[in-house]
Design a protein around this motif. Structure first.
Motif, PDB file in Angstrom:
ATOM      1  N   LEU A   1       3.661 -14.245  19.610  1.00 36.41           N
ATOM      2  CA  LEU A   1       4.190 -13.114  18.838  1.00 36.41           C
ATOM      3  C   LEU A   1       3.253 -12.753  17.688  1.00 36.41           C
ATOM      4  CD1 LEU A   1       8.011 -13.994  18.625  1.00 36.41           C
ATOM      5  CD2 LEU A   1       6.973 -12.131  19.923  1.00 36.41           C
ATOM      6  N   ASN A   2       2.615 -13.762  17.104  1.00 28.52           N
ATOM      7  CA  ASN A   2       1.713 -13.525  15.974  1.00 28.52           C
ATOM      8  C   ASN A   2       0.376 -12.921  16.386  1.00 28.52           C
ATOM      9  OD1 ASN A   2       2.703 -14.569  13.139  1.00 28.52           O
ATOM     10  ND2 ASN A   2       3.545 -15.976  14.652  1.00 28.52           N
ATOM     11  N   LEU A   3       0.161 -12.735  17.709  1.00 29.70           N
ATOM     12  CA  LEU A   3      -1.063 -12.076  18.172  1.00 29.70           C
ATOM     13  C   LEU A   3      -1.162 -10.640  17.658  1.00 29.70           C
ATOM     14  CD1 LEU A   3      -1.268 -13.246  21.910  1.00 29.70           C
ATOM     15  CD2 LEU A   3      -2.795 -13.904  20.045  1.00 29.70           C
ATOM     16  N   ILE A   4      -0.006 -10.035  17.347  1.00 28.71           N
ATOM     17  CA  ILE A   4      -0.027  -8.635  16.888  1.00 28.71           C
ATOM     18  C   ILE A   4      -0.726  -8.485  15.539  1.00 28.71           C
ATOM     19  CG2 ILE A   4       2.097  -8.098  18.143  1.00 28.71           C
ATOM     20  CD1 ILE A   4       3.527  -8.041  15.429  1.00 28.71           C
ATOM     21  N   PHE A   5      -0.928  -9.619  14.839  1.00 31.45           N
ATOM     22  CA  PHE A   5      -1.603  -9.557  13.546  1.00 31.45           C
ATOM     23  C   PHE A   5      -3.120  -9.661  13.670  1.00 31.45           C
ATOM     24  CE2 PHE A   5       2.616 -11.388  12.274  1.00 31.45           C
ATOM     25  CZ  PHE A   5       3.049 -10.269  11.593  1.00 31.45           C
ATOM     26  N   LEU A   6      -3.631  -9.788  14.911  1.00 32.57           N
ATOM     27  CA  LEU A   6      -5.081  -9.831  15.091  1.00 32.57           C
ATOM     28  C   LEU A   6      -5.675  -8.441  14.892  1.00 32.57           C
ATOM     29  CD1 LEU A   6      -5.376 -12.121  18.252  1.00 32.57           C
ATOM     30  CD2 LEU A   6      -5.839 -12.748  15.880  1.00 32.57           C
ATOM     31  N   PRO A   7      -6.843  -8.344  14.222  1.00 34.51           N
ATOM     32  CA  PRO A   7      -7.474  -7.036  14.006  1.00 34.51           C
ATOM     33  C   PRO A   7      -7.762  -6.322  15.324  1.00 34.51           C
ATOM     34  CG  PRO A   7      -8.523  -8.719  12.660  1.00 34.51           C
ATOM     35  CD  PRO A   7      -7.596  -9.442  13.586  1.00 34.51           C
ATOM     36  N   GLY A   8      -7.377  -5.051  15.412  1.00 28.49           N
ATOM     37  CA  GLY A   8      -7.651  -4.251  16.602  1.00 28.49           C
ATOM     38  C   GLY A   8      -6.625  -4.375  17.701  1.00 28.49           C
ATOM     39  N   PHE A   9      -5.569  -5.179  17.493  1.00 27.13           N
ATOM     40  CA  PHE A   9      -4.566  -5.361  18.543  1.00 27.13           C
ATOM     41  C   PHE A   9      -3.566  -4.211  18.521  1.00 27.13           C
ATOM     42  CE2 PHE A   9      -0.657  -6.843  20.433  1.00 27.13           C
ATOM     43  CZ  PHE A   9      -1.092  -7.574  21.527  1.00 27.13           C
TER      44      PHE A   9
ATOM     45  N   ILE B   1      -3.720  -5.470   8.604  1.00 23.77           N
ATOM     46  CA  ILE B   1      -3.764  -5.049   7.202  1.00 23.77           C
ATOM     47  C   ILE B   1      -2.437  -5.361   6.511  1.00 23.77           C
ATOM     48  CG2 ILE B   1      -4.120  -3.089   5.648  1.00 23.77           C
ATOM     49  CD1 ILE B   1      -6.588  -3.891   7.250  1.00 23.77           C
ATOM     50  N   VAL B   2      -1.346  -5.163   7.235  1.00 22.85           N
ATOM     51  CA  VAL B   2      -0.022  -5.494   6.699  1.00 22.85           C
ATOM     52  C   VAL B   2       0.023  -6.963   6.292  1.00 22.85           C
ATOM     53  CG1 VAL B   2       2.401  -5.824   7.317  1.00 22.85           C
ATOM     54  CG2 VAL B   2       1.265  -3.698   7.903  1.00 22.85           C
ATOM     55  N   LYS B   3      -0.442  -7.831   7.193  1.00 23.52           N
ATOM     56  CA  LYS B   3      -0.405  -9.271   6.917  1.00 23.52           C
ATOM     57  C   LYS B   3      -1.304  -9.634   5.746  1.00 23.52           C
ATOM     58  CE  LYS B   3      -0.756 -13.824   9.018  1.00 23.52           C
ATOM     59  NZ  LYS B   3      -1.037 -14.605  10.238  1.00 23.52           N
ATOM     60  N   SER B   4      -2.500  -9.072   5.703  1.00 23.91           N
ATOM     61  CA  SER B   4      -3.431  -9.409   4.615  1.00 23.91           C
ATOM     62  C   SER B   4      -2.920  -8.905   3.269  1.00 23.91           C
ATOM     63  CB  SER B   4      -4.824  -8.840   4.912  1.00 23.91           C
ATOM     64  OG  SER B   4      -4.790  -7.423   4.942  1.00 23.91           O
ATOM     65  N   ASN B   5      -2.294  -7.712   3.255  1.00 26.45           N
ATOM     66  CA  ASN B   5      -1.743  -7.187   2.003  1.00 26.45           C
ATOM     67  C   ASN B   5      -0.586  -8.037   1.495  1.00 26.45           C
ATOM     68  OD1 ASN B   5      -3.554  -5.087   1.905  1.00 26.45           O
ATOM     69  ND2 ASN B   5      -2.162  -3.563   2.752  1.00 26.45           N
TER      70      ASN B   5
ATOM     71  N   ASN C   1       0.753 -13.390  -2.288  1.00 33.80           N
ATOM     72  CA  ASN C   1       1.252 -14.766  -2.095  1.00 33.80           C
ATOM     73  C   ASN C   1       2.525 -14.775  -1.255  1.00 33.80           C
ATOM     74  OD1 ASN C   1      -0.855 -15.777  -3.663  1.00 33.80           O
ATOM     75  ND2 ASN C   1       0.338 -15.672  -5.548  1.00 33.80           N
ATOM     76  N   GLY C   2       2.592 -13.854  -0.315  1.00 30.99           N
ATOM     77  CA  GLY C   2       3.753 -13.763   0.569  1.00 30.99           C
ATOM     78  C   GLY C   2       3.410 -14.138   1.987  1.00 30.99           C
ATOM     79  N   ALA C   3       4.394 -14.081   2.853  1.00 36.33           N
ATOM     80  CA  ALA C   3       4.212 -14.410   4.265  1.00 36.33           C
ATOM     81  C   ALA C   3       5.077 -13.484   5.104  1.00 36.33           C
ATOM     82  CB  ALA C   3       4.587 -15.867   4.527  1.00 36.33           C
ATOM     83  N   ILE C   4       4.695 -13.298   6.363  1.00 31.02           N
ATOM     84  CA  ILE C   4       5.480 -12.465   7.279  1.00 31.02           C
ATOM     85  C   ILE C   4       5.743 -13.248   8.554  1.00 31.02           C
ATOM     86  CG2 ILE C   4       3.383 -11.321   8.138  1.00 31.02           C
ATOM     87  CD1 ILE C   4       5.169  -8.821   8.609  1.00 31.02           C
ATOM     88  N   MET C   5       6.971 -13.202   9.038  1.00 33.67           N
ATOM     89  CA  MET C   5       7.388 -13.924  10.247  1.00 33.67           C
ATOM     90  C   MET C   5       8.025 -12.941  11.225  1.00 33.67           C
ATOM     91  SD  MET C   5       8.990 -16.778   7.831  1.00 33.67           S
ATOM     92  CE  MET C   5       8.916 -15.623   6.485  1.00 33.67           C
ATOM     93  N   ILE C   6       8.004 -13.315  12.497  1.00 32.82           N
ATOM     94  CA  ILE C   6       8.550 -12.449  13.549  1.00 32.82           C
ATOM     95  C   ILE C   6       9.597 -13.201  14.354  1.00 32.82           C
ATOM     96  CG2 ILE C   6       8.004 -10.952  15.500  1.00 32.82           C
ATOM     97  CD1 ILE C   6       5.091 -11.046  14.628  1.00 32.82           C
ATOM     98  N   GLU C   7      10.702 -12.528  14.624  1.00 33.62           N
ATOM     99  CA  GLU C   7      11.700 -13.004  15.589  1.00 33.62           C
ATOM    100  C   GLU C   7      11.938 -11.858  16.564  1.00 33.62           C
ATOM    101  OE1 GLU C   7      15.212 -14.181  13.544  1.00 33.62           O
ATOM    102  OE2 GLU C   7      14.209 -15.711  12.322  1.00 33.62           O
ATOM    103  N   SER C   8      11.817 -12.135  17.853  1.00 30.38           N
ATOM    104  CA  SER C   8      11.979 -11.057  18.826  1.00 30.38           C
ATOM    105  C   SER C   8      12.530 -11.594  20.138  1.00 30.38           C
ATOM    106  CB  SER C   8      10.636 -10.359  19.075  1.00 30.38           C
ATOM    107  OG  SER C   8      10.801  -9.229  19.909  1.00 30.38           O
ATOM    108  N   GLU C   9      13.347 -10.777  20.780  1.00 26.81           N
ATOM    109  CA  GLU C   9      13.910 -11.123  22.077  1.00 26.81           C
ATOM    110  C   GLU C   9      13.925  -9.860  22.935  1.00 26.81           C
ATOM    111  OE1 GLU C   9      17.972 -13.132  23.931  1.00 26.81           O
ATOM    112  OE2 GLU C   9      17.640 -13.109  21.752  1.00 26.81           O
TER     113      GLU C   9
END
Length: 737
Positions: free
Chosen positions: A545-553, A571-575, A580-588
């Motif tokens: 799921l975290n593959l979506i944070f790769l550049p160009g994906f 860019i969302v993740k880096s910003n 000093n924050g984090a982003i997580m994904i839950e998906s079904e």
């Protein structure tokens, strides 16, 4: 002084009362000082500013008597400032009489608003019964002014021809005119953009969900009226050959016509139906285009004929409706609900430049560094100098300073905290626009809008949130027919919520759309060459799921105005990481997706754990620490060049901090190892250190130049003994292990 105030404008009157009471506070004292300090330009400027505020606010509310009286006072004060009049007892007496009158009038208005009766036209009259006194005050002021002018010294009456010509030359100079115009321009742009933002992201969204919201319609009218007034003032300061003049002329035409439409809607009680919402957005977009051209000074021919025709068409249709369609239920409700304006509603406020608040925050940050020195000095007095009594006294003073600094920090932090509602208000428009452009049906629900965050974080989280909302609407929510085949409602649901938990603020973007297919994500990443097939097979669901944070994906099949360019999520993740924050994904699949953003309450002062590795001290922020544990060296296993351990039945990664920063070698000689269990939001991992020291508050000092790019380090700070310590960034550590 006879003024009619409509029910819808009661909030405006409240603001007017607040402003006037604030201006009149201490006004009498300042005028008395003027009698003996008429040469004090600062004092004159303060008094003039208050008079101008009263004049401006009363003009907006429409109380012409106060406007007239304050204008007369303003003329006299400007004459004193320009040395065209002197100050004497008679003039001061007249000014004091005016102040007493204004004070009594404002207090009387406050009392009248507590209890009032509606007339047949749904209005409230605020009347000064002593009209003769008002006229007498104006006459006395003018007479006192004339006397002051008449008693000027003969020398001051003789004008020097050269100096007079020079003054005229200055007033007619391009620099003077340009400076005046720039000031008006800046004020117009600031106020207009604030009003446009409020209309677009708040009022129109309210009317979209409730077409009969009379309060929102009235506030919309007031803001459009304010934009029109600002444009007229700016227009008057421009020469007719200026390129901005033509743009502003067109803007004024649109705003004036739109204002006429709003007056009809308000007075006839019409509902704000979808066609009016669409028209309003067209008007707002046109205004934003004009504003952008003024800011960039790149003027293009923005025709307003189509918009004017649309507005005039709506006006004609409303006028053609026979009879009075006013909603009687609304009037009945207004008649039954008395406006309760108590003393507490007239609040005292003060506007402070943000730079001043930041400066105070920086000073408090330095105080935190200084207070940590007390414990260090106390320890040295006790151990090195054998002075336990003095050490005890220093500790007591340190504890007292510690309490004061904590209170100071909490006080200034509460000032810097603002509601996340300011960011959330932008989202309904975005969802609405995407729904219309894609043909989808969706609704946005917002929760926790009153959750507070530091202003710095609020400003920087806006763009990431916009991107995630766009993704949810464009990628997440399916077309109506597709949703129906899946047994879902044809209207998709997006929830944007914020809440506090464990000294963090969490923001969730949840949709009930298609969800994410991990196989599709994996194949797309391999196809784009972002990962290898071998690496893909080793990944668990969270990692896929975290593959979506790769550049160009990107999984978008075609490039649109909304998405598909392969930029954004990285860019969302880096910003977010910069905060000093984090982003997580839950998906079904076919159930939906939830994006969870974890943010600190503030970036100013943090708490951390001091650890030692290979003789070097580091600070690990407490918000990333799950726990500290002792790990048996026999429970650590090596696999594919990486180390793992089992903690309460869960297999987690483990690594030595000295090895990560290449300051030493792994030491597995001890039977038990000190470990800090950290979390990056997605998974837990362990870091081995030599010593676990103490918890301490710290202030982050950013690193500059080449040092700023060191992975795993977010900054530095000072300990109480003056030692510089690096701050670990746990979000980077897992990638370095």
């Amino acid at each position: 002084m006879l003024s009619k105030i409509y029910i819808e404008d009661i909030d405006v009157v409240k603001v007017f009362i607040n402003e006037c009471m604030e201006c009149l506070q201490g006004f009498e004292k300042e005028v008395l000082k003027l009698e003996v300090r008429s040469e004090d330009m600062n004092l004159l400027s303060q008094i003039l500013e208050k008079v101008k505020r009263i004049k401006r606010e009363s003009s907006f509310v429409g109380i012409s008597g106060i406007v007239r009286l304050s204008h007369e006072i303003e003329v006299i004060l400007e004459a004193i400032r320009d040395k065209k009049a002197t100050v004497d007892t008679g003039l001061i007496d007249s000014l004091l009489s005016c102040i007493d009158f204004l004070d009594a009038y404002i207090k009387g208005m406050h009392e009248k608003l507590k209890e009032y009766a509606l007339d047949d036209e749904n209005g409230l009259y605020l009347e000064n019964e002593d009209h003769q006194k008002e006229e007498q005050l104006v006459d006395n002021l003018r007479l006192a002014y004339e006397n002051c002018k008449n008693r000027e010294d003969q020398e001051s009456k003789i004008y020097n021809k050269d100096s007079e010509e020079k003054e005229i030359e200055i007033l007619q100079s391009e620099e003077f005119k340009k400076g005046l115009t720039e000031g008006i321009k800046e004020q117009f742009l600031i106020e207009s953009m604030e009003n446009i933002d409020k209309i677009e992201n708040d009022l129109l969204m309210k009317l979209d969900s409730n077409s009969d919201d009379r309060e929102a319609i009235s506030e919309l009218f007031r803001m459009i009226h304010s934009i029109k007034g600002g444009a007229s003032m700016y227009l008057a300061s421009l020469p007719s050959q200026n390129p901005e003049y033509f743009s502003l002329k067109k803007l004024s035409e649109v705003v004036h016509t739109f204002e006429s439409l709003l007056v009809l809607i308000r007075d006839k009680g019409f509902k704000f139906e979808n066609n009016l919402i669409d028209l309003s957005f067209l008007v707002i977009d046109y205004l934003k285009s004009i504003m952008s051209s003024i800011i960039s000074e790149e003027f293009i021919d923005l025709h307003n004929d189509d918009i004017l025709d649309e507005i005039k068409g709506c006006i004609s249709r409303i006028k053609s409706v026979p009879g009075d369609t006013t909603n009687s239920a609304v009037i009945n409700q207004l008649q039954s609900n008395k406006i309760d304006i108590t003393k507490s509603s007239v609040s005292q406020t003060i506007r402070v430049n943000q730079e001043k608040i930041d400066q105070v925050m920086n000073m408090i940050s330095e105080l935190f560094i200084a207070k940590n020195s007390f414990m260090h000095i106390a320890k040295r007095l006790n151990i090195d100098y054998d002075l336990p009594e003095m050490s005890k006294e220093v500790k007591q003073v340190g504890a007292y300073i510690n309490r004061i600094s904590d209170e100071l920090q909490n006080a200034i932090m509460s000032i810097r905290m603002i509601e996340i509602k300011t960011v959330f208000q932008r989202m309904p428009r975005i969802v609405r626009d995407i729904a219309q452009s894609t043909g989808k049906k969706m609704e946005l629900y917002m929760e926790g809008e009153n959750t507070e965050l530091d202003k710095t974080i609020i400003e920087q989280i806006s763009d990431p949130l916009v991107h995630l909302i766009r993704n949810a609407a464009d990628h997440g929510i399916e077309l109506p027919e597709e949703r129906l085949t899946k047994g879902k409602s044809e209207t998709g649901k997006i929830v944007l919520r914020a809440y506090n938990k464990n000294k963090h603020v969490f923001i969730e973007i949840e949709d009930d759309g298609a969800g994410m297919d991990t196989e599709t994500l994996k194949n797309k990443a391999i196809e784009k060459g972002l990962i290898t097939s071998t690496d893909a097979e080793k990944m668990n669901r969270n990692q896929l799921l975290n593959l979506i944070f790769l550049p160009g994906f990107s999984t978008a099949k075609q490039i649109t105005e909304i998405s598909g360019r392969g930029v954004g999520m990285d860019i969302v993740k880096s910003n977010i990481a910069k905060l000093n924050g984090a982003i997580m994904i839950e998906s079904e699949m076919d159930k939906g997706t939830k994006m969870i953003i974890q943010l600190p309450l503030s970036l100013a002062v943090s708490h951390g754990l001091i650890v030692e590795a290979s003789g070097e001290n580091y600070i690990i922020p407490l918000e990333y620490i799950i726990e500290t544990v002792k790990i048996d060296r026999n429970s650590i296993h090596k696999y594919s060049g990486k180390y793992f351990t089992c903690l309460r039945g869960n297999v987690i990664r483990i690594e030595w901090l000295c090895q990560i920063f290449m300051t030493g070698e792994r030491n597995a000689d001890q039977e038990e190892l000190n470990a800090v269990i950290l979390s990056n939001g997605a998974e837990n991992f362990a870091i081995v250190v030599d010593k676990l020291k103490n918890e301490q508050e710290f202030v982050v000092k950013t690193l500059d130049g080449h040092l700023a790019a060191i992975p795993g380090i977010s900054g530095s700070t000072l300990l109480g003994n003056g030692q510089v310590v690096l701050i670990v960034n746990p979000l980077d550590l897992l990638q370095l292990m």
